[in-house]
Motif scaffolding. Sequence first.
Motif, PDB file in Angstrom:
ATOM      1  N   VAL A  69       0.810  -1.222   0.000  1.00 52.97           N
ATOM      2  CA  VAL A  69       0.000   0.000   0.000  1.00 52.97           C
ATOM      3  C   VAL A  69       0.841   1.268   0.000  1.00 52.97           C
ATOM      4  N   GLY A  70       2.176   1.086  -0.063  1.00 51.83           N
ATOM      5  CA  GLY A  70       3.036   2.263  -0.097  1.00 51.83           C
ATOM      6  C   GLY A  70       3.604   2.681   1.235  1.00 51.83           C
ATOM      7  N   GLY A  71       3.607   1.756   2.207  1.00 49.50           N
ATOM      8  CA  GLY A  71       4.242   2.073   3.479  1.00 49.50           C
ATOM      9  C   GLY A  71       3.327   1.946   4.677  1.00 49.50           C
ATOM     10  N   ARG A  72       3.955   1.797   5.833  1.00 47.30           N
ATOM     11  CA  ARG A  72       3.246   1.580   7.091  1.00 47.30           C
ATOM     12  C   ARG A  72       2.310   2.734   7.434  1.00 47.30           C
ATOM     13  N   GLN A  73       2.714   3.956   7.097  1.00 50.13           N
ATOM     14  CA  GLN A  73       1.927   5.122   7.477  1.00 50.13           C
ATOM     15  C   GLN A  73       0.536   5.099   6.862  1.00 50.13           C
ATOM     16  N   LYS A  74       0.426   4.566   5.652  1.00 52.93           N
ATOM     17  CA  LYS A  74      -0.886   4.506   5.009  1.00 52.93           C
ATOM     18  C   LYS A  74      -1.818   3.551   5.743  1.00 52.93           C
ATOM     19  N   LEU A  75      -1.270   2.436   6.224  1.00 46.57           N
ATOM     20  CA  LEU A  75      -2.104   1.527   7.009  1.00 46.57           C
ATOM     21  C   LEU A  75      -2.423   2.116   8.375  1.00 46.57           C
ATOM     22  N   LYS A  76      -1.539   2.949   8.892  1.00 43.41           N
ATOM     23  CA  LYS A  76      -1.797   3.565  10.191  1.00 43.41           C
ATOM     24  C   LYS A  76      -3.033   4.453  10.146  1.00 43.41           C
ATOM     25  N   THR A  77      -3.259   5.118   9.017  1.00 44.37           N
ATOM     26  CA  THR A  77      -4.455   5.965   8.900  1.00 44.37           C
ATOM     27  C   THR A  77      -5.735   5.133   8.975  1.00 44.37           C
ATOM     28  N   MET A  78      -5.613   3.828   8.692  1.00 43.61           N
ATOM     29  CA  MET A  78      -6.755   2.907   8.775  1.00 43.61           C
ATOM     30  C   MET A  78      -6.743   2.106  10.072  1.00 43.61           C
ATOM     31  N   GLU A  79      -5.763   2.388  10.943  1.00 37.34           N
ATOM     32  CA  GLU A  79      -5.551   1.627  12.175  1.00 37.34           C
ATOM     33  C   GLU A  79      -5.324   0.152  11.859  1.00 37.34           C
ATOM     34  N   GLU A  80      -4.585  -0.106  10.788  1.00 35.88           N
ATOM     35  CA  GLU A  80      -4.289  -1.465  10.324  1.00 35.88           C
ATOM     36  C   GLU A  80      -2.789  -1.762  10.375  1.00 35.88           C
ATOM     37  N   GLN A  81      -2.009  -0.881  10.963  1.00 40.88           N
ATOM     38  CA  GLN A  81      -0.553  -1.029  10.886  1.00 40.88           C
ATOM     39  C   GLN A  81      -0.012  -2.212  11.677  1.00 40.88           C
ATOM     40  N   TYR A  82      -0.821  -2.763  12.588  1.00 40.08           N
ATOM     41  CA  TYR A  82      -0.365  -3.881  13.411  1.00 40.08           C
ATOM     42  C   TYR A  82      -1.047  -5.195  13.049  1.00 40.08           C
ATOM     43  N   ILE A  83      -1.753  -5.228  11.906  1.00 47.88           N
ATOM     44  CA  ILE A  83      -2.497  -6.426  11.506  1.00 47.88           C
ATOM     45  C   ILE A  83      -2.035  -6.892  10.135  1.00 47.88           C
ATOM     46  N   ALA A  84      -1.699  -8.164  10.029  1.00 48.34           N
ATOM     47  CA  ALA A  84      -1.410  -8.794   8.738  1.00 48.34           C
ATOM     48  C   ALA A  84      -2.568  -9.736   8.428  1.00 48.34           C
ATOM     49  N   GLN A 143     -11.401 -16.201   8.451  1.00 47.63           N
ATOM     50  CA  GLN A 143     -10.302 -15.245   8.351  1.00 47.63           C
ATOM     51  C   GLN A 143      -9.114 -15.761   9.155  1.00 47.63           C
ATOM     52  N   GLN A 144      -7.924 -15.327   8.764  1.00 48.59           N
ATOM     53  CA  GLN A 144      -6.706 -15.649   9.505  1.00 48.59           C
ATOM     54  C   GLN A 144      -5.819 -14.406   9.509  1.00 48.59           C
ATOM     55  N   ASN A 145      -5.577 -13.873  10.687  1.00 50.52           N
ATOM     56  CA  ASN A 145      -4.833 -12.631  10.817  1.00 50.52           C
ATOM     57  C   ASN A 145      -3.669 -12.765  11.776  1.00 50.52           C
ATOM     58  N   GLY A 146      -2.595 -12.066  11.470  1.00 52.45           N
ATOM     59  CA  GLY A 146      -1.497 -11.930  12.404  1.00 52.45           C
ATOM     60  C   GLY A 146      -1.681 -10.641  13.186  1.00 52.45           C
ATOM     61  N   ILE A 147      -1.537 -10.720  14.489  1.00 51.55           N
ATOM     62  CA  ILE A 147      -1.781  -9.564  15.354  1.00 51.55           C
ATOM     63  C   ILE A 147      -0.507  -9.244  16.128  1.00 51.55           C
ATOM     64  N   ILE A 148      -0.069  -8.010  16.010  1.00 55.93           N
ATOM     65  CA  ILE A 148       1.109  -7.563  16.736  1.00 55.93           C
ATOM     66  C   ILE A 148       0.666  -6.504  17.731  1.00 55.93           C
ATOM     67  N   CYS A 149       0.868  -6.793  19.008  1.00 55.35           N
ATOM     68  CA  CYS A 149       0.499  -5.850  20.059  1.00 55.35           C
ATOM     69  C   CYS A 149       1.746  -5.044  20.419  1.00 55.35           C
ATOM     70  N   PRO A 150       1.759  -3.753  20.101  1.00 55.72           N
ATOM     71  CA  PRO A 150       2.977  -2.961  20.270  1.00 55.72           C
ATOM     72  C   PRO A 150       3.341  -2.761  21.734  1.00 55.72           C
ATOM     73  N   ALA A 151       4.583  -2.425  21.928  1.00 54.35           N
ATOM     74  CA  ALA A 151       5.102  -2.181  23.277  1.00 54.35           C
ATOM     75  C   ALA A 151       4.781  -0.754  23.692  1.00 54.35           C
ATOM     76  N   ALA A 152       3.891  -0.624  24.669  1.00 54.37           N
ATOM     77  CA  ALA A 152       3.569   0.672  25.277  1.00 54.37           C
ATOM     78  C   ALA A 152       3.391   1.786  24.248  1.00 54.37           C
ATOM     79  N   ASP A 153       2.560   1.543  23.229  1.00 56.76           N
ATOM     80  CA  ASP A 153       2.279   2.537  22.188  1.00 56.76           C
ATOM     81  C   ASP A 153       1.070   3.369  22.622  1.00 56.76           C
ATOM     82  N   VAL A 154       1.320   4.642  22.893  1.00 56.93           N
ATOM     83  CA  VAL A 154       0.234   5.502  23.393  1.00 56.93           C
ATOM     84  C   VAL A 154      -0.818   5.758  22.323  1.00 56.93           C
ATOM     85  N   ASP A 155      -0.483   5.514  21.045  1.00 56.91           N
ATOM     86  CA  ASP A 155      -1.432   5.745  19.962  1.00 56.91           C
ATOM     87  C   ASP A 155      -2.293   4.524  19.672  1.00 56.91           C
ATOM     88  N   TYR A 156      -2.047   3.437  20.410  1.00 57.94           N
ATOM     89  CA  TYR A 156      -2.771   2.189  20.156  1.00 57.94           C
ATOM     90  C   TYR A 156      -3.775   1.951  21.270  1.00 57.94           C
TER      91      TYR A 156
END
Length: 279
Positions: A63-78, A113-126
């Motif tokens: 999609v052109g980089g992590r930031q674009k998925l972040k706008t969709m709150e999808e940056q931590y989901i595969a 569905q099958q998704n990979g979920i990454i729970c970030p370390a102390a991310d205040v934006d999550y």
Amino acid sequence: MRDKKLSTFGVTREAVVRTVAAQHAEEIRGRGFSVTSKVFEDSDIDVFKKCLSATLKAQHDEVGGRQKLKTMEEQYIARALIGYDEVFLRPMTAAIVLDTVTELLGPSYIVNQQNGIICPAADVDYTPAYHRDLPYQHFRTSKPLGITAILCLDAFDDKNGGTAVLPGSHHVEMFPGLELAAKIEDNVCAPAGAYILLDAMLFHRTGTNTTSEVRHAIAQTYTIPFIKQIISLPTCLMGKYSDDPRYSYLLGYGSESGQNVLSWRRTKGLTSMSESSGS
């Protein structure tokens, strides 16, 4: 430890549990969740983590980089992992998972569905949100519609958040409200390599990770076949496993919407044009 022998009164019907899978199924029917023992070894988990990280990066790049998925709150989901690496077939076909799903859904079900979920370390934006794995649904059924199996690639504990659930909420139609949710929430913990099994209608959320380490998981949701896949796995797989009797139906090849009458009949066993006329 219980100091008294338990008994019943006025009970004429009682569940009979003879297998480990049946025990998990009974727990899920009652409180909405259960935890398995360790299924995968550390060497397997390391492979899954490596492949999950590679898949997430590939989806960022798509999609052109992590930031674009972040706008969709999808940056931590595969998403649709099996479409990117066949190693992800193993987490969705673990015997204890499929045996438990069969106990609850019967013999016919698909991976929704099958998704990979990454729970970030102390991310205040999550900010993890309560949800059902069948979202926007507010009704009750006498039997489960779907089961989610979360494979813990790291130990889930009170520090890194675990999975927060609202026990019994699969039996009610509406979300109970945030005030009550805070009172009844239960944080489910499990060792790395184990599964947390949930009724797909149980309200839950990713627990808050207060550590400095990322937490990884692979979640697959199994549903009765008439519930359509979120992303078409047969399309992602481009026909792979379609002729494999072990995995074809599970991956959704036998439950896709027919493109027309003839294509639908072919999925039901029609092998030649002449058969369509009854000859």
